[in-house]
Motif scaffolding. Sequence first.
Motif, PDB file in Angstrom:
ATOM      1  N   GLU A   1       1.974   4.345  -3.303  1.00  0.00           N
ATOM      2  CA  GLU A   1       1.890   5.809  -3.204  1.00  0.00           C
ATOM      3  C   GLU A   1       3.047   6.491  -3.947  1.00  0.00           C
ATOM      4  O   GLU A   1       3.011   7.674  -4.202  1.00  0.00           O
ATOM      5  CB  GLU A   1       1.893   6.239  -1.731  1.00  0.00           C
ATOM      6  N   ARG A   2       4.082   5.721  -4.249  1.00  0.00           N
ATOM      7  CA  ARG A   2       5.254   6.271  -4.960  1.00  0.00           C
ATOM      8  C   ARG A   2       5.208   5.997  -6.458  1.00  0.00           C
ATOM      9  O   ARG A   2       6.127   6.350  -7.169  1.00  0.00           O
ATOM     10  CB  ARG A   2       6.545   5.627  -4.438  1.00  0.00           C
TER      11      ARG A   2
ATOM     12  N   ARG B   1      -3.004   8.638  -3.818  1.00  0.00           N
ATOM     13  CA  ARG B   1      -2.700   9.152  -2.474  1.00  0.00           C
ATOM     14  C   ARG B   1      -2.738   8.008  -1.468  1.00  0.00           C
ATOM     15  O   ARG B   1      -1.922   7.928  -0.557  1.00  0.00           O
ATOM     16  CB  ARG B   1      -3.759  10.205  -2.098  1.00  0.00           C
ATOM     17  N   ARG B   2      -3.698   7.137  -1.628  1.00  0.00           N
ATOM     18  CA  ARG B   2      -3.820   6.007  -0.689  1.00  0.00           C
ATOM     19  C   ARG B   2      -4.654   4.921  -1.357  1.00  0.00           C
ATOM     20  O   ARG B   2      -5.682   5.206  -1.981  1.00  0.00           O
ATOM     21  CB  ARG B   2      -4.517   6.482   0.590  1.00  0.00           C
TER      22      ARG B   2
ATOM     23  N   GLU C   1       0.843  -1.204   0.000  1.00  0.00           N
ATOM     24  CA  GLU C   1       0.000   0.000   0.000  1.00  0.00           C
ATOM     25  C   GLU C   1       0.875   1.251   0.000  1.00  0.00           C
ATOM     26  O   GLU C   1       0.557   2.238  -0.656  1.00  0.00           O
ATOM     27  CB  GLU C   1      -0.938  -0.016   1.206  1.00  0.00           C
ATOM     28  N   LYS C   2       1.960   1.193   0.757  1.00  0.00           N
ATOM     29  CA  LYS C   2       2.874   2.335   0.819  1.00  0.00           C
ATOM     30  C   LYS C   2       3.627   2.479  -0.508  1.00  0.00           C
ATOM     31  O   LYS C   2       3.786   3.583  -1.033  1.00  0.00           O
ATOM     32  CB  LYS C   2       3.853   2.099   1.974  1.00  0.00           C
ATOM     33  N   LEU C   3       4.084   1.352  -1.055  1.00  0.00           N
ATOM     34  CA  LEU C   3       4.855   1.413  -2.308  1.00  0.00           C
ATOM     35  C   LEU C   3       4.025   2.012  -3.442  1.00  0.00           C
ATOM     36  O   LEU C   3       4.549   2.716  -4.303  1.00  0.00           O
ATOM     37  CB  LEU C   3       5.333   0.011  -2.701  1.00  0.00           C
TER      38      LEU C   3
END
Lengths: 398, 185
Positions: A81-82, A354-355, A77-79
């Motif tokens: 965002e990039r 964004r998310r 999920e974090k990756l």
Amino acid sequence: MKEQKNIFNRQPDRSKYPAKKKNGKLDIDLSSGKFVKLWHGPNHPGVTGNMAIELTLSGDEIVDAKTHVGYLHRGFEKLMERRLWIQCFPTCIRMCVAEPDYNEYLLAKSAEELSGIEVPEMAEWLRTLVLEMARLQSLLRTVPGQAGTLSLGIGVQWGVYLRDLVLDLFEELTGGRVYHMYIIPGGVRGLLPDGFKKRMEEVLGKIDEFVKNIENLMFNNIVFKKRTKGVGYIKPSWVNKYGIVGPNARAAGFKRDVRKDYPYLVYDKLDFDITHETDSDIFARSMIRKKELVLTLDLIRQIMAKMPKKGDIKAQTPNVLHWKIPAGETYVRSESSRGEYGFYTVSDGSTKPRRINLRGPSYTHAVVLLEKLLINANIADVHSIMVSLQTCPPEIER
Amino acid sequence: MEKKNKSSIVNIKSSIIDDIKSRFEITDIVHRRDNMTFVTCEKQKTIALITHMKTNLGFKHFVLLTAVDWIEDGKFQLTYILNNPKQKLDIAVRTMISREEATMETAHKLWKQIATYQRELKEMFGIDFPGSPRVDENFILEGWNDIPPYRRDFDTKVYAEETFFPRPGRKTNDPAEYMKKNLHK
């Protein structure tokens, strides 16, 4: 003459059970010798995927269970965002190895909904086909997998062979066996290859035979019945309380299916009823999954018969390297083989999300529900109960 | 028939929105679909709102709880998505909390699985839910000493470069630049 006790019907000595402390926690004193800690997983053949259950036992009965995850956390999920929206596709599919296609579909659907893109009808049919094929290959592991928990391993071997045939079809259609990336924003990547329908029917015919054999191996088998009836019972009142969805809720008498309740793709053009059982034990959940398997075979045949011969497979989309999705948020859902599977997506109007948050059924089934179901269960039933919930750790830790 | 169902869902949804609007001063109402609406509520009234929706309006199924980091505004957005299985309706309740004082009232008594969501949010975003069961226990990470990793100011690339030993001879490409250069000449 003294009456001989039947040792198999002996009731456990409840006096050994832990009392609750004032703060609500169990009073477990390992030094008393009454309790044993046992880790079921992560390196254990009887655990689904990369998770562990910390068991506290009194004799062979479980008095406390805690699920531990995090062995497969890759921060998807974090990756995402990039990454550009299009770059998120190869990332998101890895959030559920068992059925990656649902991730592709939900991410594409989120982007299309936020951008107001209409997908051509032909692409909708092909997407439905791919999602049902994903369900089919997943159920070919899960249905006999339940038999495997009780050492009826031959079913697993049949299932693995047939799943491979379905993966062959996936390879032919998409180029990939496990991860496909066939569904893209606006549509799909290609039409059916020549002769695909015939080859599909050959595979489905073999799976029809498998269903008959699995009926004898599991549902007409006294060992399977004895070990699964009345075991791992989910009270119907828990369904809403614990967020239980999919086959686990349907086995408890709840006729809930996203395909019927919130029709997406072309499910409203297909003729089917929601599978349903009432006993809510491992046997009922296994039966639901077998019925789902039969239903999936029927749905694939319906799709093959009703699908248009040709048509557009992709709507016009902006250049994916510069595609700014309008700001907004949405939640889209689908019915995976484990139940409601959804994406909550937020865009800030830039080229990257964004998310993105995945709502997977195992998030509740493998944590709070499993911890609850294992209390007072026998240690020999841990594996069967866990598999009957069809837990999938990657979707918990994303 | 389909049109009739569609209009009845819209009517039911508007009456529900009117009801919660009169009681909880909700703002920023966004109708995403006929059966899905987003609303924003004040932090202090959010748990009362979702309790009311569960108890009186039939929103029995809790879909998810998650957070979005709006670092530019110094705020976290918490999103609670609730579902009414009978009316087949979704309402998502958003609330904004300060990034500096990231705490929120716990909702674990309403649905059992909320404790797991709150435990994850504590670990990944550093949002505290005092009183939530096992909220301080590790959930996914183990022995994590850095800032909560799902916050926007945590840079995964820098972390990876500092933490992991680079393999000799390995080239690294920026994916966007690489695609531009090689795929769209």
